[in-house]
Motif scaffolding. Sequence first.
Motif, PDB file in Angstrom:
ATOM      1  N   GLU A   1       0.821  -1.216   0.000  1.00  0.00           N
ATOM      2  CA  GLU A   1       0.000   0.000   0.000  1.00  0.00           C
ATOM      3  C   GLU A   1       0.848   1.257   0.000  1.00  0.00           C
ATOM      4  O   GLU A   1       0.513   2.245  -0.663  1.00  0.00           O
ATOM      5  CB  GLU A   1      -0.928   0.001   1.212  1.00  0.00           C
ATOM      6  CG  GLU A   1      -2.154  -0.856   1.036  1.00  0.00           C
ATOM      7  CD  GLU A   1      -3.112  -0.730   2.200  1.00  0.00           C
ATOM      8  OE1 GLU A   1      -3.299   0.404   2.706  1.00  0.00           O
ATOM      9  OE2 GLU A   1      -3.671  -1.755   2.597  1.00  0.00           O
ATOM     10  N   ARG A   2       1.940   1.242   0.730  1.00  0.00           N
ATOM     11  CA  ARG A   2       2.804   2.421   0.803  1.00  0.00           C
ATOM     12  C   ARG A   2       3.421   2.720  -0.564  1.00  0.00           C
ATOM     13  O   ARG A   2       3.540   3.871  -0.971  1.00  0.00           O
ATOM     14  CB  ARG A   2       3.888   2.191   1.857  1.00  0.00           C
ATOM     15  CG  ARG A   2       4.880   3.324   1.918  1.00  0.00           C
ATOM     16  CD  ARG A   2       5.863   3.136   3.045  1.00  0.00           C
ATOM     17  NE  ARG A   2       5.316   3.847   4.202  1.00  0.00           N
ATOM     18  CZ  ARG A   2       5.515   3.506   5.449  1.00  0.00           C
ATOM     19  NH1 ARG A   2       6.229   2.451   5.738  1.00  0.00           N
ATOM     20  NH2 ARG A   2       5.024   4.212   6.433  1.00  0.00           N
ATOM     21  N   GLN A   3       3.820   1.669  -1.281  1.00  0.00           N
ATOM     22  CA  GLN A   3       4.383   1.852  -2.623  1.00  0.00           C
ATOM     23  C   GLN A   3       3.325   2.400  -3.580  1.00  0.00           C
ATOM     24  O   GLN A   3       3.612   3.288  -4.386  1.00  0.00           O
ATOM     25  CB  GLN A   3       4.939   0.528  -3.156  1.00  0.00           C
ATOM     26  CG  GLN A   3       6.162   0.029  -2.424  1.00  0.00           C
ATOM     27  CD  GLN A   3       6.573  -1.351  -2.889  1.00  0.00           C
ATOM     28  OE1 GLN A   3       5.737  -2.176  -3.259  1.00  0.00           O
ATOM     29  NE2 GLN A   3       7.870  -1.608  -2.855  1.00  0.00           N
ATOM     30  N   ILE A   4       2.117   1.873  -3.487  1.00  0.00           N
ATOM     31  CA  ILE A   4       1.032   2.340  -4.356  1.00  0.00           C
ATOM     32  C   ILE A   4       0.728   3.806  -4.073  1.00  0.00           C
ATOM     33  O   ILE A   4       0.555   4.604  -5.000  1.00  0.00           O
ATOM     34  CB  ILE A   4      -0.232   1.470  -4.181  1.00  0.00           C
ATOM     35  CG1 ILE A   4       0.039   0.044  -4.678  1.00  0.00           C
ATOM     36  CG2 ILE A   4      -1.416   2.067  -4.925  1.00  0.00           C
ATOM     37  CD1 ILE A   4      -1.062  -0.942  -4.386  1.00  0.00           C
ATOM     38  N   ALA A   5       0.696   4.192  -2.797  1.00  0.00           N
ATOM     39  CA  ALA A   5       0.430   5.584  -2.437  1.00  0.00           C
ATOM     40  C   ALA A   5       1.541   6.494  -2.969  1.00  0.00           C
ATOM     41  O   ALA A   5       1.271   7.594  -3.464  1.00  0.00           O
ATOM     42  CB  ALA A   5       0.311   5.716  -0.924  1.00  0.00           C
ATOM     43  N   LYS A   6       2.782   6.039  -2.882  1.00  0.00           N
ATOM     44  CA  LYS A   6       3.911   6.826  -3.387  1.00  0.00           C
ATOM     45  C   LYS A   6       3.795   7.020  -4.900  1.00  0.00           C
ATOM     46  O   LYS A   6       4.008   8.123  -5.428  1.00  0.00           O
ATOM     47  CB  LYS A   6       5.214   6.120  -3.033  1.00  0.00           C
ATOM     48  CG  LYS A   6       6.445   6.888  -3.391  1.00  0.00           C
ATOM     49  CD  LYS A   6       7.678   6.162  -2.893  1.00  0.00           C
ATOM     50  CE  LYS A   6       8.871   7.062  -2.974  1.00  0.00           C
ATOM     51  NZ  LYS A   6      10.053   6.470  -2.357  1.00  0.00           N
ATOM     52  N   MET A   7       3.462   5.947  -5.609  1.00  0.00           N
ATOM     53  CA  MET A   7       3.303   6.025  -7.063  1.00  0.00           C
ATOM     54  C   MET A   7       2.152   6.947  -7.441  1.00  0.00           C
ATOM     55  O   MET A   7       2.278   7.775  -8.339  1.00  0.00           O
ATOM     56  CB  MET A   7       3.046   4.632  -7.644  1.00  0.00           C
ATOM     57  CG  MET A   7       4.227   3.738  -7.642  1.00  0.00           C
ATOM     58  SD  MET A   7       3.748   2.134  -8.297  1.00  0.00           S
ATOM     59  CE  MET A   7       5.226   1.213  -7.986  1.00  0.00           C
TER      60      MET A   7
ATOM     61  N   ALA B   1       0.227  11.807  -9.897  1.00  0.00           N
ATOM     62  CA  ALA B   1      -0.785  12.868  -9.839  1.00  0.00           C
ATOM     63  C   ALA B   1      -0.152  14.253  -9.694  1.00  0.00           C
ATOM     64  O   ALA B   1      -0.534  15.189 -10.386  1.00  0.00           O
ATOM     65  CB  ALA B   1      -1.731  12.606  -8.681  1.00  0.00           C
ATOM     66  N   ARG B   2       0.817  14.406  -8.787  1.00  0.00           N
ATOM     67  CA  ARG B   2       1.356  15.737  -8.492  1.00  0.00           C
ATOM     68  C   ARG B   2       2.550  16.118  -9.354  1.00  0.00           C
ATOM     69  O   ARG B   2       2.659  17.238  -9.810  1.00  0.00           O
ATOM     70  CB  ARG B   2       1.762  15.804  -7.023  1.00  0.00           C
ATOM     71  CG  ARG B   2       0.598  15.956  -6.079  1.00  0.00           C
ATOM     72  CD  ARG B   2       1.074  16.267  -4.697  1.00  0.00           C
ATOM     73  NE  ARG B   2       1.835  15.196  -4.085  1.00  0.00           N
ATOM     74  CZ  ARG B   2       1.328  14.152  -3.474  1.00  0.00           C
ATOM     75  NH1 ARG B   2       0.020  14.013  -3.394  1.00  0.00           N
ATOM     76  NH2 ARG B   2       2.084  13.235  -2.920  1.00  0.00           N
ATOM     77  N   GLU B   3       3.460  15.183  -9.563  1.00  0.00           N
ATOM     78  CA  GLU B   3       4.726  15.516 -10.213  1.00  0.00           C
ATOM     79  C   GLU B   3       4.742  15.219 -11.710  1.00  0.00           C
ATOM     80  O   GLU B   3       5.742  15.442 -12.374  1.00  0.00           O
ATOM     81  CB  GLU B   3       5.874  14.776  -9.520  1.00  0.00           C
ATOM     82  CG  GLU B   3       6.000  15.123  -8.049  1.00  0.00           C
ATOM     83  CD  GLU B   3       6.957  14.211  -7.315  1.00  0.00           C
ATOM     84  OE1 GLU B   3       7.860  13.659  -7.967  1.00  0.00           O
ATOM     85  OE2 GLU B   3       6.798  14.047  -6.098  1.00  0.00           O
TER      86      GLU B   3
END
Length: 160
Positions: A94-100, A105-107
Amino acid sequence: MARPRPTEFDKKKVVAENRRARFDYFIDEVFEAGIVLTGTEVKSLRFGEGSIAESYAEVKDDQVWLVNSNVPEFSHGNRFNHEPKRPRKLLLKERQIAKMHGAVAREGMTLVPLSIYFNGKGRAKVELALARGKKAHDKRETIKERDWKREQSRLLRQHG
């Protein structure tokens, strides 16, 4: 300044590689993801068939999907054969998915698959990279650098 090399994963048998990705994108971070496959897809990949040349990954509903990858139908498959270009779910934490998701989305980054391979345990894995697209002048710079390294090694071999 040189970018740090990404960590290498335990690749026993590389099935498909996206060599164009390293030319078209600046690779920032590399992830290893499991891939959800059916039985005939695994058999096709074990025979070395498959392509990820035009594929990409996307985050939808807190899941990552590999889109437009081609795993051809298994030659000895019957009516349970798979669809060659179906979207395939990637298995990440989940942490990797959130980072991706945040990076895309932002960068304005892109999720690019670099290779599909079987690891030491025989599991099919995807090497997935967070990447930023190169402009035309960046690509020309990459070509110049590659040609200079080739010429440099040629000179060293001659004058050894």
